[in-house]
Scaffold this active site. Structure first.
Site, short mmCIF file in Angstrom:
data_model
loop_
_atom_site.label_atom_id
_atom_site.label_comp_id
_atom_site.label_asym_id
_atom_site.label_seq_id
_atom_site.Cartn_x
_atom_site.Cartn_y
_atom_site.Cartn_z
N HIS A 84 51.84 43.08 38.68
CA HIS A 84 52.06 42.92 37.23
C HIS A 84 51.40 43.98 36.56
O HIS A 84 51.90 44.34 35.62
CB HIS A 84 51.37 41.79 36.70
CG HIS A 84 49.98 41.69 36.76
ND1 HIS A 84 49.12 40.75 37.34
CD2 HIS A 84 49.19 42.20 35.80
CE1 HIS A 84 48.07 41.01 37.06
NE2 HIS A 84 47.64 41.87 36.10
N ASP A 132 52.54 38.53 43.31
CA ASP A 132 51.79 39.50 42.44
C ASP A 132 50.81 40.31 43.39
O ASP A 132 49.58 40.52 43.38
CB ASP A 132 50.79 38.75 41.85
CG ASP A 132 50.35 39.88 40.35
OD1 ASP A 132 50.89 40.57 40.35
OD2 ASP A 132 49.42 39.14 39.52
N GLY A 220 41.56 43.61 32.75
CA GLY A 220 41.17 45.17 33.20
C GLY A 220 40.73 45.07 34.73
O GLY A 220 40.99 46.02 35.41
N SER A 222 42.33 43.10 36.78
CA SER A 222 43.81 42.84 37.37
C SER A 222 43.80 43.67 38.52
O SER A 222 43.75 45.22 38.25
CB SER A 222 44.70 42.90 36.37
OG SER A 222 44.97 41.82 35.78
N GLY A 223 44.34 43.19 39.69
CA GLY A 223 44.46 44.21 40.74
C GLY A 223 43.37 44.52 41.74
O GLY A 223 43.57 45.04 42.71
#
Length: 285
Positions: A84, A132, A220, A222-223
């Site tokens: 995403h 994801d 932030g 994320s990942g």
């Protein structure tokens, strides 16, 4: 321009935060490790900052870079992050995407960074948040001293693991700290996780839950990595920060992509895109 884009993204996250269906859960987790601690130099060395570069064209313009997601260095040419973060975003290309690595302070003037050669996303479903996960091939090899191990397909995370990243003081507010933050979270069983989310949100195969207490990932982050240590002392990338309901919401865990379930996809992409082979444009699970 980049600052405006970042603010616009944050506004979009905030307006979606209270929606009822999983399709409306904010794509990006809120951006700080909540109630974590500063990572010491040398710790969480696999953590990278994914940054967009803007400007730089013309004699009087300087390039600026802005953090928007995290990621994990898994070998000298590859980074794992969340789909995403890069999926169907026209303003993100391999030309303006950079990886900042080997630092706990992403704003240090001498922080190393490297460009991204190619972006690969799994068959990400924006409605359900399934699959994801994404791979980034770096333009050049970097030091692997900070890389973390990829788990085999049979790996099952358990116990206390560590999530890390750069981000806000609280959900959709505050500022992103320069220093890397880290926090311990406990992995939950799928049954326990589903029970905590209830019938509104489905925890699909390939999702992993951790936390539900005072510590959590946020937007932030994320990942970024959820790393577990095996009984032999090996650090393994168990999860990728994916989604959640707010940040450190009481009893509600964070949801991660379970990396072990994507072992075949990861290996296939890496093998098919070695320097001696022609790159592919995408790869599905």
């Amino acid at each position: 321009m980049c600052r405006f884009l970042y603010i616009l993204l944050l506004w979009n996250w905030a307006t979606q935060a209270d929606a009822a269906s999983i399709a409306d859960v904010p794509s990006f987790r809120p951006s700080r490790i909540v109630n974590g601690e500063k990572a010491r130099n040398g710790e969480e060395a696999w953590q990278i900052s994914l940054q967009l570069s803007t400007g730089g064209a013309g004699p009087n313009r300087q390039r600026t870079m802005s953090h928007f997601c995290g990621g994990t260095l898994v070998n000298d040419r590859w980074v794992v992050t969340a789909a995403h973060c890069v999926y169907k975003k026209m303003y993100i290309t391999s030309d303006n995407l950079f990886v900042v690595f080997n630092t706990t302070n992403m704003k240090h003037p001498d922080v190393p960074n490297i460009g991204v050669e190619k972006i690969f996303t799994a068959n990400y479903n924006e409605a359900t948040k399934e699959h994801d996960i994404a791979l980034l091939k770096l333009k050049e090899a970097v030091s692997t001293s900070g890389a973390v191990s990829l788990p085999p397909a049979s790996y099952e995370a358990n116990g206390t693991c560590t999530v890390s990243g750069w981000g806000f003081q609280q959900a959709n507010a505050g500022f992103t700290p320069n220093h890397l933050m880290a926090a311990n979270v406990t992995v939950l069983t799928r049954e326990d996780c589903q029970a905590r989310f209830g019938s509104q949100y489905k925890i699909y195969p390939g999702m992993l839950c951790a936390g539900g207490g005072k510590t959590d990932a946020c937007q932030g982050d994320s990942g970024g990595p959820l790393v577990c240590t095996t009984s032999t002392g090996e650090n393994v990338l168990a999860g990728v920060v994916s989604w959640g309901i707010g940040c450190a919401t009481p009893t509600i865990p964070g949801v991660y992509t379970e990396v072990a379930k994507y072992d075949s996809w990861i290996q296939q992409v890496m093998e098919n895109n070695q320097d001696s082979k022609l790159p592919t444009t995408s790869s599905d699970i």
